[in-house]
Design an enzyme around this catalytic site. Structure first.
Site, PDB file in Angstrom:
ATOM      1  N   GLU A 198       0.102   2.668   7.007  1.00  0.00           N
ATOM      2  CA  GLU A 198      -0.098   3.779   6.061  1.00  0.00           C
ATOM      3  C   GLU A 198      -0.669   4.992   6.781  1.00  0.00           C
ATOM      4  O   GLU A 198      -0.269   6.125   6.530  1.00  0.00           O
ATOM      5  CB  GLU A 198      -1.013   3.374   4.903  1.00  0.00           C
ATOM      6  CG  GLU A 198      -0.577   2.135   4.128  1.00  0.00           C
ATOM      7  CD  GLU A 198       0.870   2.123   3.699  1.00  0.00           C
ATOM      8  OE1 GLU A 198       1.447   3.200   3.450  1.00  0.00           O
ATOM      9  OE2 GLU A 198       1.450   1.011   3.621  1.00  0.00           O
ATOM     10  N   ALA A 203       0.844  -1.189   0.000  1.00  0.00           N
ATOM     11  CA  ALA A 203       0.000   0.000   0.000  1.00  0.00           C
ATOM     12  C   ALA A 203       0.876   1.234   0.000  1.00  0.00           C
ATOM     13  O   ALA A 203       2.096   1.139   0.147  1.00  0.00           O
ATOM     14  CB  ALA A 203      -0.898   0.008   1.228  1.00  0.00           C
ATOM     15  N   GLU A 256      10.378   4.783   7.187  1.00  0.00           N
ATOM     16  CA  GLU A 256       9.904   3.392   7.170  1.00  0.00           C
ATOM     17  C   GLU A 256      10.231   2.635   8.459  1.00  0.00           C
ATOM     18  O   GLU A 256       9.386   1.925   8.992  1.00  0.00           O
ATOM     19  CB  GLU A 256      10.444   2.649   5.943  1.00  0.00           C
ATOM     20  CG  GLU A 256       9.934   3.216   4.610  1.00  0.00           C
ATOM     21  CD  GLU A 256       8.411   3.271   4.499  1.00  0.00           C
ATOM     22  OE1 GLU A 256       7.701   2.640   5.312  1.00  0.00           O
ATOM     23  OE2 GLU A 256       7.917   3.970   3.587  1.00  0.00           O
ATOM     24  N   HIS A 276       1.964   6.852   8.724  1.00  0.00           N
ATOM     25  CA  HIS A 276       2.845   7.655   7.867  1.00  0.00           C
ATOM     26  C   HIS A 276       2.387   9.113   7.794  1.00  0.00           C
ATOM     27  O   HIS A 276       3.172   9.983   7.443  1.00  0.00           O
ATOM     28  CB  HIS A 276       2.863   7.100   6.444  1.00  0.00           C
ATOM     29  CG  HIS A 276       3.962   6.105   6.165  1.00  0.00           C
ATOM     30  ND1 HIS A 276       5.259   6.306   6.549  1.00  0.00           N
ATOM     31  CD2 HIS A 276       3.952   4.929   5.492  1.00  0.00           C
ATOM     32  CE1 HIS A 276       6.005   5.281   6.139  1.00  0.00           C
ATOM     33  NE2 HIS A 276       5.236   4.432   5.498  1.00  0.00           N
ATOM     34  N   ASN A 311      -0.010   8.027   0.301  1.00  0.00           N
ATOM     35  CA  ASN A 311      -0.280   9.347  -0.285  1.00  0.00           C
ATOM     36  C   ASN A 311      -1.146  10.196   0.639  1.00  0.00           C
ATOM     37  O   ASN A 311      -2.118   9.711   1.205  1.00  0.00           O
ATOM     38  CB  ASN A 311      -1.027   9.176  -1.608  1.00  0.00           C
ATOM     39  CG  ASN A 311      -0.445   8.072  -2.439  1.00  0.00           C
ATOM     40  OD1 ASN A 311       0.716   8.111  -2.773  1.00  0.00           O
ATOM     41  ND2 ASN A 311      -1.240   7.047  -2.721  1.00  0.00           N
TER      42      ASN A 311
HETATM   43  N1  0A1 Z   1       5.794   3.701   1.254  1.00  0.00           N
HETATM   44  C1  0A1 Z   1       4.991   2.506   1.136  1.00  0.00           C
HETATM   45  C2  0A1 Z   1       5.574   1.436   0.328  1.00  0.00           C
HETATM   46  C3  0A1 Z   1       5.729   1.636  -1.117  1.00  0.00           C
HETATM   47  C4  0A1 Z   1       6.962   1.877  -1.640  1.00  0.00           C
HETATM   48  C5  0A1 Z   1       7.170   1.950  -2.987  1.00  0.00           C
HETATM   49  C6  0A1 Z   1       6.090   1.755  -3.789  1.00  0.00           C
HETATM   50  O1  0A1 Z   1       6.281   1.767  -5.131  1.00  0.00           O
HETATM   51  C7  0A1 Z   1       7.571   1.678  -5.576  1.00  0.00           C
HETATM   52  C8  0A1 Z   1       4.828   1.522  -3.286  1.00  0.00           C
HETATM   53  C9  0A1 Z   1       4.659   1.471  -1.932  1.00  0.00           C
HETATM   54  C10 0A1 Z   1       4.879   1.889   2.499  1.00  0.00           C
HETATM   55  O2  0A1 Z   1       5.837   1.884   3.252  1.00  0.00           O
HETATM   56  O3  0A1 Z   1       3.842   1.364   2.800  1.00  0.00           O
HETATM   57 ZN    ZN Z   2       5.848   2.544   4.948  1.00  0.00          ZN
END
Ligand code: 0A1
Ligand code: ZN
Length: 850
Positions: A291, A255, A313, A294, A258
């Site tokens: 998510e 996921a 992360e 975040h 955004n």
């Molecule tokens: N940031 C999201 C994970 C994510 C990373 C890259 C993506 O496409 C390359 C898609 C999602 C998370 O940590 O959930």
């Molecule tokens: Zn994440």
């Protein structure tokens, strides 16, 4: 190859962008193969930058028009972006580009999934939407207008206008482009509502395709729980009027966070008792929380550059783990996390792909969304919390949010917050971010005149680019047990900072048994040569639930290694220990089911390799089978009673209690099937009223060499449900015998439902192949060749998913010469494929050690 000499990006080369962005206005005119994106961006010179080159990223874009301050310009365009001369003062950049979402199979940028438009911009996908400084330290407010005839048009922030054929969204919070999102489709909302701690009403929606309405309730509840938890535990309130989640079938990861518009892989959000297992429910709850969390750790405070990925992360994984511990069982969560870390992160950290939690260089950032950055990154935060204590951790986090809200930060900023809060010098601790490899701790003990001395030594093997290692700060939680099983010293956190260090405990009446690395207090490998009897003692008495489980696990591992190396019989310490644990009705069923687990075959291969043996996958498989059979026989008389303990006399609920009972019930059924050929499992299958029971029963049947009728029945029942069909595919590969695995897998790839361009379906089959240790490594290399064939086929379609799956080959150097040669030949074949993507090129060359 596409890039004859792929460029490497270095952390040390970081430079701020020459311009700041004051605002972004985007207009999308949606069309499947010719979407127009009009941008209007207010730039001004960045006083903190020295380099004023005006470079905007842009890939796979057709530039129709570019205008600066109302005057049309002709930028210098390459396949990576554009440069153009700009005023040395604030100015407005306007551009019109055309893109082709309908042919975007890489699922990065704006793409289509089942007639729905959606985006994935992290890490560097926004540059496939329009020309922009696509880097996380460039933050701006965005206004987005979407023109299109689809009924639902969504973007980030709050809705600021809509009518027939268009909608406008305004996001008041400055954000980097990777958090941009747009969704347009024929979607249905599962609505919800949340009142924040300061009394603001937030409208919540979970948007799904028609037909999936019945799978939304659980995700919505998980969202509300997450919002409440972040207020209660971290004091973090949600900051928009609306929070939208969209489920999409084609998605490379789990996921994406955004701002105000999370986009989820359907498998990570849609759930119902009939179609989802308990493990699915738990994973969905955790990903929704992740998510959502975040929003503060990632969005309000973001990363300066992609080297700092663990800043958002690691912290967010740590937070979602805390959440799961609070919602469910803390010991069970800790055990799950240790199992997961050993299965995914340790092989990475001890092989050719090893990299620091904060890498110092990369070719393709998408290759660094790894278990090291995420899960080891979270462990590092757990260690920091253990070292400074809960109170200081809470103060440091408050300072972090106060000091850095609205900024794009670095690990240095993060560490500084802890230094300023505690007055501690964390220079040595910071090595956890820069030094790769898993530290190994060995233990020596001494007992004299009532004093027990524990000598701990740490060593980390060389990893790519890091031949020499320095000692790290390792919190080692230790407790001491007396000979009668009573705890004579409660848990204490020892700080191991030297290569070798002794700790003494005096005033003891008799030599204690040490329980070391309680609660898995650091992501290290503990080499403690306990005897079977000592392990059995800890298994019976340790007051630390993690280490009690670990004692059983180590006992199982030692037993299996002896069976493999010396052809030994299973041995009674393990079998009697298991019997005692299973008999103990005071123990949580979930915990008892975990006790019955064995180290993975891949872990056993690693242990053999580390101790100087060449692992034979078939011998490992045979030992595991033999031990399973011996366990089933040994606990046979107890199985009916255990089965009755796991019966649930209440409507289905995916909560931890019921899930724990079903987990133990499943473990019992598995042992039973080894004795009755699957008779009981067939009954269970017929009686199953939820997916956990149905899939467990089917799995037991298949493992017992039966169940073909049920397998066909399962497909007929669920062929309309793509997430269940993924399970049907995966299970057949997972349960195949080593001899048949490659053929079973190949046959499945010929099935009409094998939509290999869908990442979930591809992973269900090919991921399962890579995970079936003995089957993948079957002599003759058929598993290797099959996987390589499919990776070569997928690469031009979806480089990201291809590159990630190359890691199946990362352990190639552990095995015998013949297997090594065969894996190397496949890796070379992949590397030599014409036009191989940058993603896969980087992965394969790192794995080969080139
Ligand atoms: N940031 C999201 C994970 C994510 C990373 C890259 C993506 O496409 C390359 C898609 C999602 C998370 O940590 O959930
Ligand atoms: Zn994440």
């Amino acid at each position: 190859m596409r890039d004859a000499a792929p460029t490497t990006i270095y952390l040390k080369d970081y430079m701020p962008f020459g311009y700041l962005v004051d605002s972004v206005h985007l207009t999308f005119d949606l069309a499947d193969h010719a979407t127009r994106v009009t941008s209007r961006i207010a730039f001004c010179p960045n006083p903190e930058a020295t380099d004023r080159t005006f470079f905007l990223h842009g890939e796979d874009l057709t530039l129709i028009r570019a205008v600066i301050d109302g005057v049309e310009v002709t930028p210098n365009v390459t396949d990576k972006g554009l440069t153009v001369d700009v005023p040395d003062a604030p100015f407005i950049w306007e551009a019109v580009v055309e893109i082709d979402p309908g042919n975007n199979t890489a699922l990065e940028g704006l793409y289509m999934s089942n007639g729905m438009y959606c985006t994935q911009c992290e890490a560097e996908g926004f540059r496939k939407i329009t020309y922009y400084p696509d880097r996380p330290d460039v933050m701006s407010v965005f206004t987005v207008r979407i023109n299109g005839d689809l009924p639902v048009l969504l973007s980030n922030g709050n809705p600021s206008g809509k009518s027939e054929g268009w909608a406008e969204w305004t996001d008041p919070w400055p954000k980097p482009a990777y958090l941009f999102a747009l969704v347009a489709g024929d979607l249905i909302a599962h609505p919800g509502q949340f009142t924040t701690m300061s009394g603001r009403d937030v409208e919540l929606n979970l948007w799904v395709r028609p037909g999936d309405e019945g799978k939304c309730a659980f995700g919505m509840e998980a969202l509300k729980k997450s919002m409440k938890w972040d207020e209660d535990v971290y004091g973090r309130e949600y900051d928009l009027d609306m929070f939208n989640i969209v489920a999409v079938d084609d998605f490379n990861m789990g996921a994406m966070e955004n701002k105000g518009l999370n986009i989820f892989n359907s498998s990570a959000v849609l759930a119902s008792p009939e179609t989802s297992t308990d493990a699915n429910f738990e994973r969905i709850e955790a990903i929704i929380a992740h998510e959502y969390f975040h929003n503060w750790t990632g969005n309000r405070i973001t990363c300066r550059d992609w080297f700092q990925l663990c800043l958002k992360e690691g912290l967010t994984v740590f937070r979602d783990a805390q959440f799961t511990s609070d919602m469910r069982s803390a010991p069970v969560k800790r055990i799950h996390d240790a199992i997961d870390l050993r299965a995914r992160q340790f092989p990475e950290d001890n092989g050719p792909l090893s990299h620091p939690v904060r890498p110092e260089s990369f070719q393709e950032i998408n290759n660094f969304y790894t278990a090291t950055v995420y899960e080891k990154g979270a462990e590092v935060i757990g260690m920091l919390k253990r070292l400074v204590g809960d109170e200081a951790y809470a103060q440091a986090l408050k300072l972090y949010f106060d000091r850095h809200d609205g900024q794009a930060c670095t690990i240095e900023d993060w560490i500084k917050v802890f230094e300023d809060t505690t007055g501690r010098d964390l220079t040595q601790f910071k090595r956890w971010y820069s030094q790769s490899g898993t530290p190994r701790i060995s233990v020596a003990e001494d007992w004299q005149d009532g004093t027990y001395t524990l000598t701990l030594s740490q060593r980390t093997k060389p990893t790519p680019g890091q031949p020499e290692k320095l000692p790290q700060v390792i919190p080692v939680a230790v407790g001491l047990l007396g000979q009668n099983g009573d705890e004579v010293r409660a848990t204490e956190v020892l700080e191991l900072t030297e290569a070798e260090q002794s700790f003494t405990f005096s005033g003891l009446a008799a030599k204690p048994v040490a329980s070391i690395l309680r609660d898995f207090s650091a992501p290290v490998i503990l080499e403690h040569d306990h005897t079977d009897a000592e392990r059995a003692f800890l298994l019976a008495h340790d007051t630390d639930p993690f280490n009690r489980w670990q004692a059983g696990r180590s006992l199982a591992q030692d037993t299996l290694l002896r069976m493999i190396r010396e052809d030994a019989a299973p041995g009674t310490n393990y079998l009697d220990g298991m019997l005692a644990v299973l008999r103990d009705g005071d123990l949580d069923p979930a915990y008892r089911s975990l006790m019955l687990g064995l180290p993975t075959q891949s872990e056993l291969a690693a242990a053999l390799f580390e101790s100087g043996n060449v692992p034979d996958p078939m011998a490992i498989w045979t030992a595991v089978e033999t031990l399973r059979q011996a366990t089933a026989q040994h606990v046979q008389d107890l199985l009916p009673r255990l089965h009755s303990e796991t019966l649930i006399d209440a409507p289905f609920s995916p909560d931890a209690d019921q899930a724990g009972k079903r987990a133990l019930g499943g473990a019992v059924l598995y042992l039973t099937s080894r004795l009755d050929g699957g008779a009981k499992a067939a009954e269970e299958y017929a009686a199953a009223d939820n997916m956990t029971r149905q899939l467990t029963a089917l799995s037991c049947l298949l493992r017992a060499g039966a169940g073909q009728t049920e397998l066909a029945d399962f497909y007929r029942q669920w062929q309309h449900d793509r997430l269940v069909v993924d399970k049907w595919f995966g299970l057949q590969v997972t349960t195949a015998s080593p001899e048949t695995t490659p053929d079973v897998t190949r046959t499945l790839t010929e099935h009409p439902d094998f939509n290999w361009k869908n990442p979930n379906r591809f992973r269900a089959v090919m991921g399962a192949l890579a995970m079936n240790h003995a089957g993948f490594h079957r002599a003759g290399g058929a598993g290797y060749a099959l996987l390589a064939d499919w990776l070569i086929r997928l690469d031009p379609v979806n480089p990201q998913t291809t590159a990630r799956m190359c890691s199946a080959f990362q352990t190639w150097k552990r095995y015998d010469v013949d297997r090594q040669d065969r894996m190397k030949a496949q890796l070379t074949r992949i590397a030599d494929t014409p036009n191989l993507s940058r993603d896969t090129t980087e992965m394969v060359s790192r794995i080969l050690g080139a």
